[in-house]
Motif scaffolding. Structure first.
Motif: not given
Length: 280
Positions: A61-83
């Protein structure tokens, strides 16, 4: 536009949580949320897309809509692939919360220059932060070390070590075993380590669309080799649930890990599950 199969219960559960130490939620694929006891909330590789059928077909499943996230201090990405870097999944989190994207140079290039998150999603230019191996960043109650990763399919992959007073979490992205991991295992005391796991399958080639033997993630022996070198107390396999043709059974890893000193324990979780790091 992302459509959630589960409504907003998962981001609500994260926002409402008051962990004793660090709470870690599995978002499926290679995505995770870490929340500390003081409320610092970090997303790592959240991906809410459905792939590129019939080449890559999302099996969970797609577990949430990102617009429903109200609290986040950072997003970390490990590499450039789409997923791992995906505008529809990650840019709305940045736009809604003001969080910073921490990612290696090729990943920032995708977000800033190719997908132009600042124009399409109202992300600010100062929300992009390029990191490289050897860097350390402080985000709230977490100290985050950027370390090497061995992913031959990526142009610049990294791994992350998230240190907290309650314990340490390692996220390897799609890394396979590396000659550098034994040294990292001596340097860090990793309570919970996350590594990608999957089978070898036949996936349509990106250009020809002809089925091609494909290995994107660790097999049973590789994941235990990496976890052993890194001296994980607990190994949490990820990514095994995601793509049709590459799914795997993580419970099989009990047999592969049994004769090694590390990992000491195997944590098998499903999308939406929470585990805790408390230093006990």
């Amino acid at each position: 536009m992302v459509h959630s199969d589960w409504g907003d219960w998962l981001p609500t559960a994260v926002a409402d949580a008051d962990p004793d130490g660090v709470a870690v939620w599995y978002l499926g694929c290679n995505g995770f949320v870490l929340k500390g006891s003081e409320g610092t909330t970090l997303f790592v590789d959240p991906y809410l897309g459905t792939g590129d059928p019939p080449r890559t077909v999302r099996m969970i499943p797609v577990p949430f809509d990102p617009r429903d996230v109200t609290e986040a201090d950072a997003v970390f990405a490990t590499h450039e692939h789409t997923d791992h870097v995906h505008g529809p999944s990650q840019a709305p989190i940045l736009a809604e919360t003001g969080a910073t994207l921490y990612a290696p140079d090729d990943s920032v290039t995708v977000a800033r220059d190719e997908e132009e998150w600042h124009d399409r999603y109202a992300v600010q230019q100062d929300q992009y932060q390029t990191v490289a191996e050897g860097d350390t960043v402080e985000v709230g109650e977490f100290t985050v070390h950027v370390e090497v990763a061995n992913d031959p399919d990526a142009t610049h992959p990294v791994s992350y070590v998230f240190e907290h007073d309650a314990g340490t979490v390692f996220h390897g992205g799609d890394t396979k075993p590396s000659d550098d991991f034994a040294a990292l295992g001596e340097r860090y005391d990793v309570d919970l380590g996350i590594l990608a796991f999957g089978t070898v399958g036949r996936i349509p080639d990106k250009q020809t669309r002809e089925p091609k033997r494909t290995r994107w993630y660790n097999d049973e022996n590789q994941i235990i080799e990496a976890a052993s070198d890194l001296q994980f107390d607990r190994l949490l396999p990820s990514h095994w649930d995601m793509w049709k043709g590459l799914t795997a059974d993580p419970t099989a890893l009990h047999h592969h890990a049994r004769s090694f000193d590390y990992p000491e324990r195997l944590d098998v979780v499903e999308i939406g599950d929470r585990v805790n790091v408390t230093g006990d």
